[in-house]
Design an enzyme around this catalytic site. Structure first.
Site, PDB file in Angstrom:
ATOM      1  N   THR A 157     -55.076 -45.753  69.948  1.00 34.09           N
ATOM      2  CA  THR A 157     -56.444 -46.063  69.414  1.00 34.09           C
ATOM      3  C   THR A 157     -56.089 -43.839  67.895  1.00 34.09           C
ATOM      4  O   THR A 157     -55.667 -43.609  68.171  1.00 34.09           O
ATOM      5  CB  THR A 157     -57.803 -46.252  69.418  1.00 34.09           C
ATOM      6  OG1 THR A 157     -58.031 -44.843  69.808  1.00 34.09           O
ATOM      7  CG2 THR A 157     -58.000 -47.389  70.473  1.00 34.09           C
ATOM      8  N   ALA A 199     -58.717 -41.921  72.788  1.00 35.62           N
ATOM      9  CA  ALA A 199     -58.963 -41.457  71.655  1.00 35.62           C
ATOM     10  C   ALA A 199     -58.664 -39.942  70.865  1.00 35.62           C
ATOM     11  O   ALA A 199     -58.833 -38.919  71.961  1.00 35.62           O
ATOM     12  CB  ALA A 199     -60.949 -41.378  72.413  1.00 35.62           C
ATOM     13  N   VAL A 254     -57.348 -37.655  75.715  1.00 39.08           N
ATOM     14  CA  VAL A 254     -58.152 -37.222  74.528  1.00 39.08           C
ATOM     15  C   VAL A 254     -57.143 -37.041  73.114  1.00 39.08           C
ATOM     16  O   VAL A 254     -56.031 -36.028  73.852  1.00 39.08           O
ATOM     17  CB  VAL A 254     -58.313 -34.986  75.069  1.00 39.08           C
ATOM     18  CG1 VAL A 254     -58.935 -35.044  73.444  1.00 39.08           C
ATOM     19  CG2 VAL A 254     -60.109 -35.770  75.118  1.00 39.08           C
ATOM     20  N   LYS A 255     -56.765 -37.582  72.350  1.00 39.83           N
ATOM     21  CA  LYS A 255     -55.205 -37.071  71.090  1.00 39.83           C
ATOM     22  C   LYS A 255     -56.385 -36.301  70.371  1.00 39.83           C
ATOM     23  O   LYS A 255     -57.082 -36.276  69.749  1.00 39.83           O
ATOM     24  CB  LYS A 255     -55.783 -38.674  70.589  1.00 39.83           C
ATOM     25  CG  LYS A 255     -54.291 -39.333  69.852  1.00 39.83           C
ATOM     26  CD  LYS A 255     -54.339 -40.129  69.422  1.00 39.83           C
ATOM     27  CE  LYS A 255     -53.352 -41.104  69.169  1.00 39.83           C
ATOM     28  NZ  LYS A 255     -52.843 -41.758  68.347  1.00 39.83           N
ATOM     29  N   VAL A 256     -54.976 -35.522  70.143  1.00 36.78           N
ATOM     30  CA  VAL A 256     -55.274 -34.073  69.848  1.00 36.78           C
ATOM     31  C   VAL A 256     -53.787 -33.995  68.339  1.00 36.78           C
ATOM     32  O   VAL A 256     -53.137 -34.065  69.249  1.00 36.78           O
ATOM     33  CB  VAL A 256     -55.509 -32.316  70.629  1.00 36.78           C
ATOM     34  CG1 VAL A 256     -55.903 -31.200  70.076  1.00 36.78           C
ATOM     35  CG2 VAL A 256     -56.689 -32.775  71.762  1.00 36.78           C
TER      36      VAL A 256
END
Length: 217
Positions: free
Chosen positions: A27, A60, A86-88
C-alpha cells in the site's frame, strides 16, 4: 514468485486471497487516499484490517523523510502486527533508517527505486524487499524490465538476501516477464493477476466441452 496485490481496497484483497495465490499486500498513501482512508487512527486500523485478511507481509509506508521521523513512524507501524513491513523511500535518510530497522529485526521495503545503484544500497543496508518501479520507467520510455535484470544479476553475484519486489506492475505480461527474469515478488492491481487466468483457447475449449456434454444429459 510471490504475488502481492497493490491496493488498499479490502474487497479486492479478499478476492485475491480467495483465489488462493495471494502472498501479501503493498500500500501507499495514494492508495489509502483513493479509498477515502484519512486520519492516522483510521489508517492504522486499515492496516490491521488488511493483516486480518491476508497471511503474508503487508507493506505500510512511512510519510516522514527525516531519519528520526522515519524511525518513529516505522517503529509504530511495526508494532501494529507482525505481518507489517515498513515501507521506506529510497533517500539518504531512508537508507540510514533501513539499516537501523534491520538491526532491530524490523522488516523493510525500500520503495521508489529506479536504478541498480539504489537497489545495491538498499541491499547493503539490509532491506527485506527492494521495490523497483518498472511501470513508471516504461512510462518515460525506459526499459523497466532491464532494471529487474540488472538487480537480479547484482544480487546473485553477492548473494544478497534482499528480495526483488517488482512494483508498478501494469499488466499480465509484466508479471510473466518479471517471472522469467527471476523477480522474487510482483505487486500490481487485481487485474494483473486475474489476467493470468485468461486465454481464448481455454474459453473456446470449455464452451465446446460444455456443448458436447449436453449429450450426456
Amino acid at each position: 514468485m510471490k504475488f502481492f496485490i497493490d491496493t488498499a481496497n479490502l474487497n479486492q484483497i479478499r478476492e485475491a486471497q480467495d483465489l488462493g495465490v495471494l502472498d501479501g499486500v503493498t500500500t501507499n498513501p495514494s492508495l489509502m487516499a483513493k479509498e477515502g482512508i484519512t486520519g492516522r487512527k483510521n489508517i492504522l486500523q486499515h492496516y490491521l484490517d488488511i493483516c486480518n485478511i491476508v497471511d503474508g507481509d503487508v507493506s505500510a509506508e512511512v510519510v516522514a523523510t527525516d531519519f528520526d521521523g522515519i524511525v518513529e513512524e516505522g517503529t509504530e507501524l511495526a508494532k501494529l502486527h507482525d505481518q507489517i513491513v515498513v515501507k521506506v523511500p529510497m533517500i539518504k535518510e531512508g537508507v540510514k533508517a533501513i539499516k537501523y530497522f534491520t538491526s532491530k529485526g524490523i522488516k523493510t521495503n525500500c520503495t521508489l527505486v529506479f536504478s541498480a545503484g539504489q537497489a545495491l544500497l538498499a541491499a547493503k543496508a539490509g532491506a527485506t524487499y527492494v521495490s523497483p518501479f518498472l511501470g513508471r520507467l516504461d512510462d518515460i520510455s525506459t526499459d523497466g524490465l532491464n532494471l529487474i535484470e540488472e538487480i537480479r544479476l547484482i544480487y546473485d553475484n553477492y548473494e544478497f538476501e534482499t528480495q526483488i519486489l517488482a512494483a508498478s506492475i501494469r499488466h499480465t505480461m509484466h508479471v510473466i516477464n518479471c517471472a522469467k527474469l527471476g523477480a522474487d515478488v510482483m505487486t500490481g492491481p487485481l487485474s494483473s493477476i486475474d489476467g493470468l487466468l485468461k486465454h481464448p483457447l481455454t474459453d473456446s475449449g470449455l464452451a465446446k466441452f460444455l456443448e458436447d456434454a449436453k449429450s450426456f444429459i
